[in-house]
Design a protein around this motif. Structure first.
Motif, mmCIF file in Angstrom:
data_model
loop_
_atom_site.group_PDB
_atom_site.id
_atom_site.type_symbol
_atom_site.label_atom_id
_atom_site.label_comp_id
_atom_site.label_asym_id
_atom_site.label_seq_id
_atom_site.Cartn_x
_atom_site.Cartn_y
_atom_site.Cartn_z
ATOM 1 N N LYS A 23 85.246 -6.604 -16.383
ATOM 2 C CA LYS A 23 85.382 -6.560 -17.845
ATOM 3 C C LYS A 23 84.440 -5.533 -18.449
ATOM 4 C CE LYS A 23 82.169 -10.366 -18.922
ATOM 5 N NZ LYS A 23 81.913 -11.556 -19.729
ATOM 6 N N ASN A 37 82.320 -4.591 -22.297
ATOM 7 C CA ASN A 37 81.930 -4.894 -23.676
ATOM 8 C C ASN A 37 81.915 -3.567 -24.446
ATOM 9 O OD1 ASN A 37 79.458 -7.560 -23.111
ATOM 10 N ND2 ASN A 37 81.677 -7.575 -22.979
ATOM 11 N N ASP A 38 81.515 -3.614 -25.704
ATOM 12 C CA ASP A 38 81.521 -2.386 -26.503
ATOM 13 C C ASP A 38 80.780 -1.241 -25.812
ATOM 14 O OD1 ASP A 38 82.859 -3.728 -28.472
ATOM 15 O OD2 ASP A 38 81.255 -3.656 -29.950
ATOM 16 N N GLN A 39 79.615 -1.572 -25.229
ATOM 17 C CA GLN A 39 78.776 -0.505 -24.686
ATOM 18 C C GLN A 39 78.360 -0.767 -23.239
ATOM 19 O OE1 GLN A 39 78.787 1.363 -28.590
ATOM 20 N NE2 GLN A 39 78.124 2.126 -26.621
ATOM 21 N N HIS A 40 78.968 -1.722 -22.598
ATOM 22 C CA HIS A 40 78.619 -2.068 -21.213
ATOM 23 C C HIS A 40 79.867 -2.223 -20.364
ATOM 24 C CE1 HIS A 40 75.124 -3.516 -23.534
ATOM 25 N NE2 HIS A 40 74.413 -3.328 -22.450
ATOM 26 N N LEU A 67 76.042 -8.549 -9.542
ATOM 27 C CA LEU A 67 76.407 -7.927 -10.814
ATOM 28 C C LEU A 67 75.506 -6.752 -11.161
ATOM 29 C CD1 LEU A 67 78.024 -8.038 -13.562
ATOM 30 C CD2 LEU A 67 76.209 -9.557 -14.403
ATOM 31 N N ARG A 119 67.258 -12.947 -14.738
ATOM 32 C CA ARG A 119 67.894 -14.255 -14.709
ATOM 33 C C ARG A 119 66.899 -15.396 -14.436
ATOM 34 N NH1 ARG A 119 71.719 -11.605 -16.664
ATOM 35 N NH2 ARG A 119 73.878 -11.811 -15.960
ATOM 36 N N VAL A 158 73.872 3.073 -13.676
ATOM 37 C CA VAL A 158 73.531 1.656 -13.520
ATOM 38 C C VAL A 158 72.232 1.415 -14.280
ATOM 39 C CG1 VAL A 158 72.982 -0.201 -11.905
ATOM 40 C CG2 VAL A 158 74.589 1.624 -11.236
ATOM 41 N N THR A 159 72.304 0.611 -15.345
ATOM 42 C CA THR A 159 71.075 0.341 -16.115
ATOM 43 C C THR A 159 70.493 -1.012 -15.798
ATOM 44 O OG1 THR A 159 72.510 -0.377 -17.901
ATOM 45 C CG2 THR A 159 71.329 1.698 -18.203
ATOM 46 N N SER A 160 71.262 -1.857 -15.157
ATOM 47 C CA SER A 160 70.758 -3.209 -14.923
ATOM 48 C C SER A 160 71.469 -3.785 -13.716
ATOM 49 C CB SER A 160 71.036 -4.066 -16.168
ATOM 50 O OG SER A 160 70.606 -5.402 -15.980
ATOM 51 N N LYS A 161 70.720 -4.544 -12.936
ATOM 52 C CA LYS A 161 71.311 -5.266 -11.798
ATOM 53 C C LYS A 161 70.675 -6.643 -11.811
ATOM 54 C CE LYS A 161 71.957 -5.103 -6.798
ATOM 55 N NZ LYS A 161 71.575 -4.425 -5.534
ATOM 56 N N PRO A 162 71.169 -7.503 -12.713
ATOM 57 C CA PRO A 162 70.489 -8.786 -12.916
ATOM 58 C C PRO A 162 70.633 -9.757 -11.752
ATOM 59 C CG PRO A 162 72.474 -8.652 -14.272
ATOM 60 C CD PRO A 162 72.277 -7.307 -13.652
ATOM 61 N N VAL A 190 67.078 4.277 -18.274
ATOM 62 C CA VAL A 190 66.531 4.754 -17.004
ATOM 63 C C VAL A 190 66.965 6.177 -16.671
ATOM 64 C CG1 VAL A 190 66.245 2.468 -15.982
ATOM 65 C CG2 VAL A 190 68.444 3.640 -15.740
ATOM 66 N N THR A 234 73.191 -8.123 -19.188
ATOM 67 C CA THR A 234 71.942 -7.622 -18.618
ATOM 68 C C THR A 234 70.833 -8.667 -18.810
ATOM 69 O OG1 THR A 234 71.535 -6.547 -20.732
ATOM 70 C CG2 THR A 234 72.547 -5.214 -19.026
ATOM 71 N N GLY A 235 69.658 -8.361 -18.261
ATOM 72 C CA GLY A 235 68.505 -9.242 -18.465
ATOM 73 C C GLY A 235 68.154 -10.046 -17.226
ATOM 74 N N PHE A 261 80.868 -4.056 -16.762
ATOM 75 C CA PHE A 261 80.432 -4.985 -15.725
ATOM 76 C C PHE A 261 80.946 -4.487 -14.372
ATOM 77 C CE2 PHE A 261 78.959 -8.849 -18.091
ATOM 78 C CZ PHE A 261 79.171 -8.370 -19.368
ATOM 79 N N ASP A 301 64.421 -4.771 -17.604
ATOM 80 C CA ASP A 301 64.824 -6.000 -16.915
ATOM 81 C C ASP A 301 64.734 -5.883 -15.401
ATOM 82 O OD1 ASP A 301 67.121 -4.644 -16.131
ATOM 83 O OD2 ASP A 301 68.530 -6.089 -17.010
ATOM 84 N N LYS A 325 75.501 0.715 -33.760
ATOM 85 C CA LYS A 325 76.705 1.099 -33.014
ATOM 86 C C LYS A 325 77.964 0.619 -33.718
ATOM 87 C CE LYS A 325 77.449 -3.154 -30.724
ATOM 88 N NZ LYS A 325 78.553 -3.911 -30.173
ATOM 89 N N LYS A 373 83.589 -0.011 -24.175
ATOM 90 C CA LYS A 373 84.886 0.176 -24.816
ATOM 91 C C LYS A 373 84.869 1.309 -25.825
ATOM 92 C CE LYS A 373 85.320 -4.206 -26.034
ATOM 93 N NZ LYS A 373 85.889 -5.480 -26.545
ATOM 94 N N LEU A 431 75.333 -3.572 -14.355
ATOM 95 C CA LEU A 431 75.870 -3.139 -15.640
ATOM 96 C C LEU A 431 75.732 -1.633 -15.750
ATOM 97 C CD1 LEU A 431 76.932 -5.387 -17.531
ATOM 98 C CD2 LEU A 431 75.031 -6.229 -16.126
ATOM 99 N N GLN A 479 67.969 -1.131 -21.169
ATOM 100 C CA GLN A 479 66.972 -0.453 -20.355
ATOM 101 C C GLN A 479 67.418 1.000 -20.237
ATOM 102 O OE1 GLN A 479 64.647 -2.197 -16.774
ATOM 103 N NE2 GLN A 479 66.530 -1.423 -15.893
#
Lengths: 434, 434
Positions: free
Chosen positions: A377, A379-382, A339, B192, A331-335, B132, B189-190, A384, B157, B87, A346, A341, B130
């Motif tokens: 869903k 993305n290329d490198q993430h 949610l 909000r 888990v790198t982000s929890k905005p 981590v 990410t990021g 969700f 973030d 990438k 992909k 990330l 990010q």
């Protein structure tokens, strides 16, 4: 497969174990760089404590062994041979294990695959397509000339294809075995009617470069479901593949020697075997060949739902397959509260037969089940991750994901760690070639 | 990027040209085996006459050069620097060309990417996430210690992320530059909201391991459309990334030196640049950094439709990008008048942003436009081609396909032939590392 064939593959696999780990394998710990695969395996590194970079996809050693054993026993009991589709893993050492568990040969999808298999010494190959490329055919002729023990067969499904093959195989040292492929309505390749099938078979019988060895098909293109209607459609189609072989025999179109009749992806192999093991006419020496490849790792998605040895088993008295492929991403982000990330996308995980399935949460070294979380869903490198109201997921935690579709998992990883039953001690590595 | 950085990359790329072609590169002609990439390029082999195995994906040399030049000029004119997302291609020699055309650095998605970039000597890297993972951070600290010229920045973030980074970077020889990432509603990410942004920035200001270098964002996660509403949303979001940098400066949270403000995928970079090049407050030394990566090859699908320099250009007075990536696959089967199957599948071509587009037919050595043909679906190793009533397509013909989404094209090919303007003379090769 001759014993020399197995020996050549085993030797090539052993030589491959001397490859040294480095930056090319993006998830493998930099501390293992410079070691051979065997040396690195001997370190028994921990996925989380010894410097591996997320994300990683790992193979479970026990699950692999279970699936190999289960499929081998069942095929032997049912009297069919297995030529597993190697495109699933493109891993010669897994081919060697499949052969060690009794597989009869390895199936390929295109000339590039055949070339890789041959480099590793695989001596019996089914190419499950019509090969009409003069470049591939000329190369094939050379392989056949160089190795009298190399056994090869591919599909034909058009008179034009037979003509193209005949032209390009003029230098082949012996006739190339071909199977007439029958296609189903709404299916993929393969002749759609018996008139075309006979025309193709007759063209083969007249070709100096080809030899009619039997019939083949692929039922997996006909459905993605396992309801009664779907299963009946599959059985009826396979029955057609069977009937075609019988009528070729009656017409005297088949070459001398065993008759190959082959079908079988990983979704309906029970039905394929039911049809192909019904009694054949007296005197017809038929070898029923199954080509399933995904059984080796099974999955937590499409095949779990549809496999005859998955979550809704259609075979009694046999243990189910176990999922042997899993991913871990951090888990790198929890905005927001809803949610998170993950560091995987992909480029890392399959997404064509359903999204990955969150299964476990690793937090501060403790692993617990993760329920109520979904992947909407990628993305290329993430990836969700949708979080429920009481989610324990925080930045820095790791999530284990089940995957759907082994074929589009393996092709994203040149080197996969194999883990012990604890799920995180790396006891081996598997090299793939895509 | 220092000149030593460029020199190191150039030297690593030159060394990489010594790699020898073999069976690992499934489409490359067996006759080229044993040659180095440079030796093989000097052969000027023909894709169709010299033994290449289909399918293949090729890069157009002229189109690549055009796109490199176009983007470089436009960025220079607009006063922004480019750190293209690596990438997309994972091809160090394409990074070197991007840098030779003035790119400021290369963007990465994860620690594994950074490790590959560093292996090839890339000296200025933006990690657009990010980071981590303690394994990745400790490795990063070692890289920074080993090379005083290595410039690195990544996103933050969350306060928790700042804490995890601070803990794991205790051995870093100098503070690591970070940018606070702003996320949009419905984005990826990021942070909000600005309260979280300030909390994260304040945590960075207090961290001995980190240094606040600016702000960043990614507008591509907010829309897949280019109507007025979508474009207004993009501009408003980028305006927020900009405002955040200004308010960090006003609060004295930024480290000394230039302020990085960065955004930009390949769909909306016009809007990003419009916002990031509006006048900044006096005394604020801002470097606007664009990260677009797909411009390099452009495509015949998603980016053709949405790029500011695509089929519906939103930038005046600049030549459009040209598609530089195309696939060729052979017709192996034509089971009915309405359907043909090509030797290419989900292991070979992208399918996540639309199906490949049939464009040209090569029959008996003659190439002609192919209209009215569509790809309705793909399997692992097959592409379905729907034929119109008068289709000239026959078994053995070759079809050129346009592709949608460069990122999921490159990752399927370890070595891509580069073709001359005739589209079939191979004049170079590009190596990727996935």
């Amino acid at each position: 497969m001759t014993s020399s064939g197995k020996t050549a593959l085993d030797a090539a696999v052993r030589a491959g174990r001397g490859e040294r780990i480095d930056w090319r394998f993006r998830s493998i710990a930099p501390a293992l760089a410079g070691l051979t695969l065997d040396e690195a395996a001997a370190r028994r590194a921990n996925l989380f404590g010894d410097g591996f970079f997320g994300p990683f996809v790992v193979l479970g050693a026990a699950e692999l062994a279970h699936n190999l054993r289960t499929m081998a026993r069942w095929c032997a009991e049912r009297g069919v041979v297995l030529a597993p589709h190697g495109k699933t893993t493109m891993a010669p050492e897994l081919f060697a294990r499949q052969l060690a568990y009794g597989a009869w040969g390895i199936t390929a999808a295109n000339a590039g695959h055949v070339r890789i298999y041959r480099t590793f010494g695989v001596s019996r190959i089914l190419l499950a397509n019509q090969l009409v490329d003069p470049s591939g055919l000329r190369w094939l002729a050379g392989e056949l000339a160089a190795d009298p023990d190399f056994e090869f067969a591919c599909w034909v499904d058009s008179v034009r294809g037979v003509e193209l093959m005949t032209d390009a195989l003029s230098e082949a040292p012996r006739p190339v075995d071909v199977l007439v492929e029958l296609g189903g309505e709404g299916g993929r390749t393969g002749v759609r009617d018996s008139a075309t099938a006979y025309a193709v078979a007759e063209a083969v019988a007249k070709s100096p470069a080809l030899r009619l060895r039997g019939t083949g098909g692929y039922e997996g293109a006909l459905s993605h479901h396992s309801d009664t209607t779907a299963l009946a459609k599959i059985s009826s189609y396979i029955d057609g593949v069977r009937d075609l072989a019988v009528s070729f025999a009656e017409k005297g179109l088949l070459a001398d020697g065993p008759v190959y009749v082959t079908a079988g992806g990983s979704a309906y192999f029970d039905r394929v075997v039911d049809e192909l093991t019904k009694p054949w006419p007296d005197g017809l020496d038929v070898l029923p060949i199954l080509r399933s490849g995904a059984y080796l790792t099974h999955d937590d998605g499409f095949y779990r739902e549809i496999s005859p040895l998955g979550a809704h088993p259609r075979i009694n008295g046999v243990e189910r397959f176990r999922p042997a492929l899993h991913a871990w991403a951090q888990v790198t982000s929890k905005p927001s509260a809803e949610l998170a990330l993950l560091t995987a996308g992909k480029r890392d995980l399959p997404y064509d037969e359903g999204m990955p399935e969150p299964q476990l949460l690793r937090k501060d070294g403790m692993v617990n089940a993760l329920t109520g979380h979904t992947v909407p869903k990628m993305n290329d490198q993430h990836t969700f991750l949708t979080l429920p109201a009481d989610s324990p997921v925080e930045v820095g935690d790791w999530v284990r994901l089940g995957v759907s579709h082994p074929c589009t998992t393996f092709d994203k990883w040149p080197l996969l760690p194999v883990v012990d039953t604890d799920g995180e001690t790396v006891i081996d590595f598997v090299r793939t070639w895509f």
